[in-house]
Scaffold this motif. Structure first.
Motif, short mmCIF file in Angstrom:
data_model
loop_
_atom_site.label_atom_id
_atom_site.label_comp_id
_atom_site.label_asym_id
_atom_site.label_seq_id
_atom_site.Cartn_x
_atom_site.Cartn_y
_atom_site.Cartn_z
N ASP A 144 5.49 18.13 -3.51
CA ASP A 144 3.86 17.83 -3.70
C ASP A 144 4.58 15.68 -4.01
OD1 ASP A 144 1.69 17.19 -3.49
OD2 ASP A 144 1.53 18.32 -5.32
N VAL A 145 3.20 15.43 -3.16
CA VAL A 145 3.85 13.99 -3.08
C VAL A 145 2.64 13.46 -3.14
CG1 VAL A 145 5.66 12.07 -3.06
CG2 VAL A 145 6.90 13.46 -2.69
N VAL A 146 2.28 12.26 -4.18
CA VAL A 146 1.53 11.41 -2.98
C VAL A 146 1.58 10.11 -3.43
CG1 VAL A 146 -1.22 10.66 -4.20
CG2 VAL A 146 -0.34 12.92 -4.27
N ALA A 147 1.20 8.47 -2.61
CA ALA A 147 1.00 7.36 -2.32
C ALA A 147 -0.11 6.77 -2.69
CB ALA A 147 2.66 7.44 -1.58
N LEU A 148 0.17 6.25 -3.46
CA LEU A 148 -1.04 5.47 -3.63
C LEU A 148 -1.29 4.31 -2.92
CD1 LEU A 148 -1.53 6.08 -7.19
CD2 LEU A 148 -2.44 7.86 -5.94
N THR A 149 -2.21 3.87 -2.53
CA THR A 149 -2.87 2.61 -2.38
C THR A 149 -3.90 1.50 -3.36
OG1 THR A 149 -2.44 2.54 0.25
CG2 THR A 149 -3.95 0.99 -0.92
N LEU A 150 -3.38 0.76 -4.02
CA LEU A 150 -4.61 0.44 -5.17
C LEU A 150 -5.83 -0.23 -4.51
CD1 LEU A 150 -1.61 -0.52 -7.62
CD2 LEU A 150 -2.77 2.18 -7.75
N GLY A 154 0.76 -1.21 -0.22
CA GLY A 154 0.08 0.33 0.01
C GLY A 154 0.83 0.99 -0.01
N ALA A 155 0.80 2.28 -0.14
CA ALA A 155 0.70 3.34 0.39
C ALA A 155 2.11 4.11 1.02
CB ALA A 155 -0.24 4.91 0.19
N TRP A 156 1.73 3.04 2.36
CA TRP A 156 2.27 3.01 3.16
C TRP A 156 4.22 2.29 3.25
CZ3 TRP A 156 5.25 -1.67 3.90
CH2 TRP A 156 4.74 -2.82 3.86
N ALA A 157 4.39 1.82 2.18
CA ALA A 157 5.89 1.10 1.28
C ALA A 157 7.24 2.50 1.12
CB ALA A 157 5.65 0.00 0.19
N TRP A 158 5.88 3.48 0.89
CA TRP A 158 6.48 5.26 0.10
C TRP A 158 7.24 6.20 1.21
CZ3 TRP A 158 8.84 4.32 -4.66
CH2 TRP A 158 8.19 3.87 -5.14
N ASP A 159 6.22 5.96 2.26
CA ASP A 159 6.32 6.63 3.48
C ASP A 159 7.08 7.41 3.61
OD1 ASP A 159 4.19 5.58 4.44
OD2 ASP A 159 4.64 5.03 5.99
N GLU A 160 8.93 6.63 3.91
CA GLU A 160 10.59 6.58 4.02
C GLU A 160 10.81 8.08 2.26
OE1 GLU A 160 14.47 5.81 5.90
OE2 GLU A 160 13.28 4.26 5.58
N VAL A 161 10.43 7.48 1.53
CA VAL A 161 10.74 8.17 0.06
C VAL A 161 9.55 9.21 0.07
CG1 VAL A 161 10.75 7.87 -2.25
CG2 VAL A 161 11.82 5.86 -0.90
N ALA A 162 8.66 9.11 0.69
CA ALA A 162 8.10 10.11 0.07
C ALA A 162 8.37 11.28 1.42
CB ALA A 162 6.19 9.98 1.09
N ALA A 163 8.56 10.62 2.75
CA ALA A 163 8.86 11.82 3.45
C ALA A 163 10.64 12.93 3.50
CB ALA A 163 9.30 11.34 4.93
N ILE A 164 11.10 12.35 2.94
CA ILE A 164 12.91 12.34 1.89
C ILE A 164 12.02 13.22 1.14
CG2 ILE A 164 14.50 12.57 1.07
CD1 ILE A 164 14.69 9.71 1.95
N LEU A 165 11.01 13.27 0.07
CA LEU A 165 11.01 14.52 -1.11
C LEU A 165 10.07 15.43 -0.36
CD1 LEU A 165 9.91 11.39 -3.21
CD2 LEU A 165 11.51 12.74 -3.98
N ARG A 166 9.49 15.26 0.05
CA ARG A 166 8.82 15.98 0.84
C ARG A 166 9.35 17.20 1.86
NH1 ARG A 166 3.70 12.01 2.02
NH2 ARG A 166 2.84 12.40 0.52
#
Length: 238
Positions: free
Chosen positions: A38-44, A21-33
């Motif tokens: 502007d970051v959107v991580a998806l849970t399909l 789910g979107a949780w898999a990107w938590d660390e990468v998304a935090a670094i980018l933010r």
């Protein structure tokens, strides 16, 4: 941080691969933010832990979710592993909205391609691939804690995402700038395997604007090399 360049940079859409789910990107998304992106991580669809009808979810449902996140763009679309299927469909449907595509240890697919057209059942649990992943080295560089989290949080992949074939119609998708982040294999190995006829790499030979970048690690660089992966994503589309 350069505020002007951050404001002008496209939104980043992160799409996780099978079981995630979107949780898999938590660390990468935090670094980018932290860098102003502007970051959107998806849970399909169907990858929610308590989804009641996982067997009814289709590849088209996944593609629709990616398209919804893309909107009118521009975006940097990042797809990991099996997310290459809905991501390729989304680029085919809206090529002008994708400023850059980043493929994380995967590559775009071709028209009519399916992950496993003969798959039976409502969903594929991660157990189906766990031993193969461990023995094949794709879990390389993950800590015991990360492996435990993956095993605990993984959700069975809806059968439609495994079995359905991609339907692609617009060749403009082949000209969208793209970066393949090669982890388990080098970029040169990816291209060599494609030239040798590896079925899962058929889409690599079609692309007209794709480069490869090596990030040596296992199949899950969002956990094993998050800062380096964030660097590559951040650079894309600027």
């Amino acid at each position: 941080m350069d505020t002007a360049s951050s404001a002008a940079a496209p939104r980043i859409v992160l799409v996780p691969g099978f079981w995630l789910g979107a949780w898999a990107w938590d660390e990468v998304a935090a670094i980018l933010r932290e860098r102003g992106r502007d970051v959107v991580a998806l849970t399909l669809p169907g990858l929610e832990p308590e989804h009641p009808r996982r067997g009814e979810v289709t590849l088209e449902d996944h593609a629709a979710a990616v398209l919804d996140a893309i909107g009118d763009g521009p975006v940097v679309l990042v797809a990991h592993s099996g997310a290459a299927f809905p991501a390729t469909i989304a680029i085919d449907r809206r090529p002008d909205a994708v400023a850059h595509a980043v493929w994380v240890d995967t590559c775009p697919v071709v028209d009519g391609q399916a992950m496993d057209a003969s798959f039976e059942g409502d969903a594929m649990p991660i157990d189906a691939a766990w031993d193969e992943e461990l023995e094949g080295g794709s879990m390389r560089d993950l800590t015991e804690a990360q492996l435990a989290t993956l095993r605990e949080r993984a959700v069975p992949e809806p059968a439609g995402a495994v079995r359905d074939a991609a339907v692609l119609r617009d060749e403009r998708r082949l000209d969208v700038p793209q970066t393949l982040v090669a982890t388990g294999f080098s970029g040169d190995e990816y291209r060599a395997y494609a030239e040798q006829g590896a079925g899962f790499l058929r889409g690599l030979g079609e692309q007209r604007a794709l480069r490869t970048v090596d990030l040596p690690t296992g199949h899950w660089p969002m956990w094993s090399r998050p800062r380096e992966l964030a660097d590559l994503i951040d650079a894309a589309g600027r």
